[in-house]
Design a protein around this motif. Structure first.
Motif, PDB file in Angstrom:
ATOM      1  N   ASP A  67       0.781  -1.151   0.136  1.00  0.00           N
ATOM      2  CA  ASP A  67       0.016  -0.047   0.096  1.00  0.00           C
ATOM      3  C   ASP A  67       0.991   1.236  -0.135  1.00  0.00           C
ATOM      4  O   ASP A  67       1.868   1.220   0.541  1.00  0.00           O
ATOM      5  N   GLN A  87       1.822  -3.422   6.926  1.00  0.00           N
ATOM      6  CA  GLN A  87       1.298  -2.498   6.347  1.00  0.00           C
ATOM      7  C   GLN A  87       1.032  -1.289   7.041  1.00  0.00           C
ATOM      8  O   GLN A  87       0.391  -1.379   8.056  1.00  0.00           O
ATOM      9  N   LEU A  89      -1.517   1.782   6.876  1.00  0.00           N
ATOM     10  CA  LEU A  89      -2.553   2.036   6.033  1.00  0.00           C
ATOM     11  C   LEU A  89      -3.152   3.540   6.539  1.00  0.00           C
ATOM     12  O   LEU A  89      -3.510   3.528   7.809  1.00  0.00           O
ATOM     13  N   ARG A  95      -8.264  -0.893  -1.295  1.00  0.00           N
ATOM     14  CA  ARG A  95      -7.074  -0.785  -1.294  1.00  0.00           C
ATOM     15  C   ARG A  95      -6.318  -1.917  -2.127  1.00  0.00           C
ATOM     16  O   ARG A  95      -6.673  -3.005  -1.841  1.00  0.00           O
ATOM     17  N   LEU A  97      -3.125  -3.841  -1.651  1.00  0.00           N
ATOM     18  CA  LEU A  97      -2.515  -4.176  -0.391  1.00  0.00           C
ATOM     19  C   LEU A  97      -0.993  -4.689  -0.622  1.00  0.00           C
ATOM     20  O   LEU A  97       0.059  -4.314  -0.132  1.00  0.00           O
TER      21      LEU A  97
END
Length: 218
Positions: A67, A87, A89, A95, A97
């Motif tokens: 991301d 990740q 976010l 999204r 990923l």
């Protein structure tokens, strides 16, 4: 998806899904047969390949991009490879990923991946659905909300997939809100979500995996 999937505790895959070992062995046999043909005359050298062999290791996050706000060598990563599976976010909704690291979201050349599932080692889960695409083949959405019943959930494929070199790969997910006020950098609220790809990675030349840890695959 071929053969379906099971949700289970990552630490108890064998107990929750007794066929896991056989499924993973079948997937590895399939990728070894393919790799023997594609990379002939090289043969499988597993963890210690000789110069005339290809090798095997875990799936390395640096074979992928994440991301847009996920850390790599210098945050924010943007379009860079990911150095780890956690990740970062910063917004909710649909999204991308995880994707292949090369331009066009391709798996790097001289790399093949035996993908058997995903683990989500978070105390709080922020992803409620996923879907993915391998090359031109699109797979339907999978609801992940039942995994909130598990401490460390995993999604295990009954058959698994081969992510071939220079083939597109995209893993999409729905990030549930709200995003709490946890600051990443000076001003950006975010949540952290670990999404670990399970399986094995095969490389044609050992130089592909001899760089510094956490760096991009050459």
């Amino acid at each position: 998806m071929a053969g379906g999937y099971v949700l289970c505790e990552w630490a108890e895959v064998q107990a929750d899904y007794p066929k896991f070992q056989a499924s993973f062995a079948a997937l590895e046999n399939a990728i070894i047969r393919k790799t023997n043909l594609d990379w002939a005359p090289k043969t499988n050298g597993f963890m210690l390949p000789a110069s005339d062999q290809y090798g095997r290791t875990t799936i390395l996050p640096s074979a992928f991009r994440g991301d847009g706000m996920t850390y790599s060598t210098t945050p924010p990563a943007g379009t860079n490879f990911i150095a780890h599976w956690r990740q970062t976010l910063t917004s909710t909704g649909h999204r991308t990923l995880i994707m292949g690291e090369r331009s066009g979201n391709l798996i790097p050349e001289d790399i093949k991946v035996a993908w058997i599932g995903l683990a989500f080692p978070n105390k709080q889960q922020h992803i409620t659905e996923i879907r993915f695409q391998i090359g031109d083949r699109k797979f339907g959405r999978v609801d992940l909300e039942p995994m909130r019943a598990y401490e460390t959930p995993a999604l295990i494929f009954e058959d698994g997939f081969i992510l071939d070199e220079e083939t597109g790969f995209d893993l999409y997910g729905y990030v549930e809100g709200p995003i709490p006020t946890l600051l990443w950098g000076p001003t950006t609220p975010c949540v952290y979500q670990s999404i670990v790809m399970l399986g094995a990675l095969y490389y044609k030349n050992i130089n592909k995996v001899l760089g510094n840890t956490g760096t991009v695959i050459p």
